[in-house]
Design an enzyme around this catalytic site. Structure first.
Site, PDB file in Angstrom:
ATOM      1  N   ASP A  67      27.630 -13.212  15.845  1.00 16.01           N
ATOM      2  CA  ASP A  67      27.838 -14.364  16.653  1.00 16.01           C
ATOM      3  C   ASP A  67      27.631 -15.607  15.561  1.00 16.01           C
ATOM      4  O   ASP A  67      26.736 -15.366  14.334  1.00 16.01           O
ATOM      5  CB  ASP A  67      26.714 -14.440  17.558  1.00 16.01           C
ATOM      6  CG  ASP A  67      27.326 -15.485  18.656  1.00 16.01           C
ATOM      7  OD1 ASP A  67      28.370 -16.000  18.754  1.00 16.01           O
ATOM      8  OD2 ASP A  67      26.330 -15.959  19.218  1.00 16.01           O
ATOM      9  N   ASN A  91      36.594 -12.339  25.459  1.00 19.19           N
ATOM     10  CA  ASN A  91      37.152 -13.232  24.437  1.00 19.19           C
ATOM     11  C   ASN A  91      38.534 -13.794  24.509  1.00 19.19           C
ATOM     12  O   ASN A  91      38.866 -14.593  23.905  1.00 19.19           O
ATOM     13  CB  ASN A  91      37.036 -12.492  23.153  1.00 19.19           C
ATOM     14  CG  ASN A  91      35.587 -12.384  22.419  1.00 19.19           C
ATOM     15  OD1 ASN A  91      35.145 -11.698  21.519  1.00 19.19           O
ATOM     16  ND2 ASN A  91      34.724 -13.409  22.954  1.00 19.19           N
TER      17      ASN A  91
END
Ligand code: FPP
Length: 255
Positions: free
Chosen positions: A30, A78
């Protein structure tokens, strides 16, 4: 990858012969976007740098002797990102498989892919299947690529397979056990992760390996993924080696 003196020290500290090393590390990579934004760069530049980090992390994982590494490279959520960013991530996966497969194969690494395959573009699916097939005979580390992966989606698909077997009479409902569920997940045959590392300061799992992480140790670092280097990785591995794992029991259980 050659280790610096410091890195070698940190790895050696894990115990000889690496008794404190996790067998399976899973990575939530991340912070690419924030890393790029902080530098006035496009988010895609963060992902491009993130791929460079990924290459180093794979090499380092092989060099320290991990058995399994799972990378969360694209989640089922996503798709909600701007289409230009989604396309870039798709092209990055293609680039990764096309450019890195031969090095990965030479390093005796086996690739497994987890995640929903049904709605994937044909060319991506073909590459992922090829990567699995080319490396299927390898006996070194297994690199598990979580792509179009969401844990709840995985559990729903596993439940449907189990239900279909019960409906056809191949399986009796009373015989459904935790092992039955595990064996119907995408991760069937892969041991649960010992350690999940999440970079960039967020303290959550984000629908990653929910079933498999029942007894996983977590390591969160503020370091963003593009800046996550071998020394940061060794810090996480070293901290893991000092954790006491009880798996619900009273005494420490040595793996
Ligand atoms: C999360 O950062 C990262 C991703 C959604 C993609 C991870 C991709 C890579 C590390 C590159 C390698 C890619 C493949 C496909 C092999 P973020 O963009 O959510 O960061 P932010 O939270 O700072 O916005």
């Amino acid at each position: 990858m050659a280790k610096t003196g410091d890195q070698a020290g940190a790895v050696a500290e894990l115990g000889k012969p690496c008794s404190g090393l996790p067998q399976h590390v899973a990575l939530i990579m991340d912070g690419n976007g924030r890393w790029a934004n902080a530098r006035g760069l496009a988010r895609t530049e963060g992902h491009r740098r993130g791929l460079e980090t990924l290459r180093r992390v794979i090499r380092h994982s092989v060099s320290v002797g991990l058995d399994y590494v799972t990378i969360f490279s694209f989640s089922s959520e996503n798709w909600r990102r701007p289409s230009s960013e989604v396309s870039f991530l798709m092209s990055l996966l293609k680039r990764f498989v096309q450019r890195d497969l031969s090095e990965i194969h030479k390093a005796n690494v086996r690739i497994r892919v987890i995640g929903e395959r049904n709605n994937l573009e044909e060319s991506i699916l073909k590459l992922l299947v090829e990567a699995e097939e080319v490396t299927s005979g390898n006996t070194g580390m297994t690199l598990v690529i979580a792509f179009n992966y969401g844990s709840r989606n995985e559990i729903v698909r596993a439940t449907k397979s189990v239900a279909a077997k019960i409906a056809s009479g191949a399986l009796c409902a009373d015989d459904v056990s935790e092992d039955t569920i595990s064996q119907h997940l995408d991760t069937a045959g892969i041991p649960d992760p010992d350690l999940i590392i999440r970079t960039s300061g967020e303290l959550r799992l984000s629908n990653f390996l929910l079933w498999q992480a029942a007894y996983t140790e977590f390591y969160f670092t503020d370091c963003s993924w593009p800046e996550f280097d071998e020394a940061e990785y060794d810090k996480a591995l070293s901290e893991f080696s000092h954790r006491e794992r009880r798996f619900g029991a009273v005494e420490a259980k040595v793996r």
